[in-house]
Enzyme design. Structure first.
Site, short mmCIF file in Angstrom:
data_model
loop_
_atom_site.label_atom_id
_atom_site.label_comp_id
_atom_site.label_asym_id
_atom_site.label_seq_id
_atom_site.Cartn_x
_atom_site.Cartn_y
_atom_site.Cartn_z
CG HIS A 124 31.80 32.32 50.58
ND1 HIS A 124 32.08 32.17 51.92
CD2 HIS A 124 31.41 33.60 50.42
CE1 HIS A 124 31.84 33.31 52.55
NE2 HIS A 124 31.44 34.21 51.65
CB SER A 142 31.39 32.70 45.38
OG SER A 142 31.48 32.85 46.78
CD GLU A 191 30.40 41.16 50.97
OE1 GLU A 191 30.99 40.15 51.38
OE2 GLU A 191 29.57 41.14 50.04
CD GLN A 211 29.67 29.68 43.94
OE1 GLN A 211 29.89 30.70 43.30
NE2 GLN A 211 30.58 28.76 44.11
CB VAL A 230 23.69 36.51 44.12
CG1 VAL A 230 24.11 35.06 44.03
CG2 VAL A 230 22.56 36.68 45.12
CB ALA A 231 29.34 35.66 43.56
CG HIS A 249 33.88 37.95 52.42
ND1 HIS A 249 33.06 37.04 51.76
CD2 HIS A 249 35.12 37.75 51.92
CE1 HIS A 249 33.79 36.34 50.91
NE2 HIS A 249 35.06 36.76 50.98
CG ASP A 284 30.28 35.71 54.56
OD1 ASP A 284 31.26 36.37 54.19
OD2 ASP A 284 29.41 35.26 53.80
ZN LIG Z 1 31.19 36.20 52.11
#
Ligand SMILES: [Zn+2]
Length: 183
Positions: free
Chosen positions: A100, A98, A150, A72, A92-93, A153, A107
């Site tokens: 993730h 995130s 999203e 990240q 972007v996180a 996601h 995703d």
């Molecule tokens: Zn995602």
């Protein structure tokens, strides 16, 4: 961490990394590339969900999965260098922010708005909950979740939690996670 709130305001503990990450390679799942990893519980749930989707003639392509803190940082720094901080923050996180990084977020498909019109997206909409997955950023909820819709996601939160989100929180995962924090 399964039900930990992580968003634009709240980050994960410093450099958090899950201890039970497993590779998706060799599982028979449809993947965008080699090297995807998820936490064990999320992977097991995904394998079950994938089998159900296949029997309905739907392919669930995994396009993104676990992202480490260091990865990240790399993506963030590259974005800031190219486009500046404000523009990067829109898409972007920030490192540590995130879902993730939890190892439980996935995703699917194209990771674009076009995904919403696919068979896979519609299948997930009606079936993800019973496998413990929850759509993190629903339509029209950007002021609550911090992200625009999203459709691709999903976060694994387990079957009981996913059922609660669906039944008592209008399908809004963010409300549920914030509720748990207040208990
Ligand atoms: Zn995602």
């Amino acid at each position: 961490m399964m039900l930990y709130r992580v968003d634009k305001i709240k980050s994960l503990p410093d450099r958090y990394a899950p201890e039970d990450l497993l590779p998706l390679d060799g599982t028979g799942l449809s993947v965008s590339r080699a090297g995807h990893r998820l936490r064990k519980a999320a992977l097991q749930a995904l394998i079950a969900m994938d089998a159900a989707a296949r029997s309905d003639r739907v392919t669930l392509l995994v396009s993104s999965s676990y992202r480490s803190y260091d990865y990240q940082v790399e993506v963030w720094d590259r974005g800031v260098k190219a486009d500046g901080e404000a523009e990067t923050a829109a898409s972007v996180a920030r490192p540590g922010h995130s879902q993730h990084q939890l190892g439980t977020a996935i995703d699917f498909g194209s990771i674009t708005d076009a995904f919403a019109d696919t068979k896979a997206a519609r299948w997930l909409e009606s079936n993800a909950e019973r496998f413990g997955f929850s759509l993190s950023y629903p339509k029209g909820m950007a002021s609550i979740t911090g992200y625009k819709w999203e459709s691709w996601h999903y976060r694994y939160i387990g079957k009981p939690a996913a059922a609660l989100v669906g039944r008592y929180f209008g399908g809004i995962q963010q409300y549920f996670l914030a509720f748990l924090e207040g208990l």
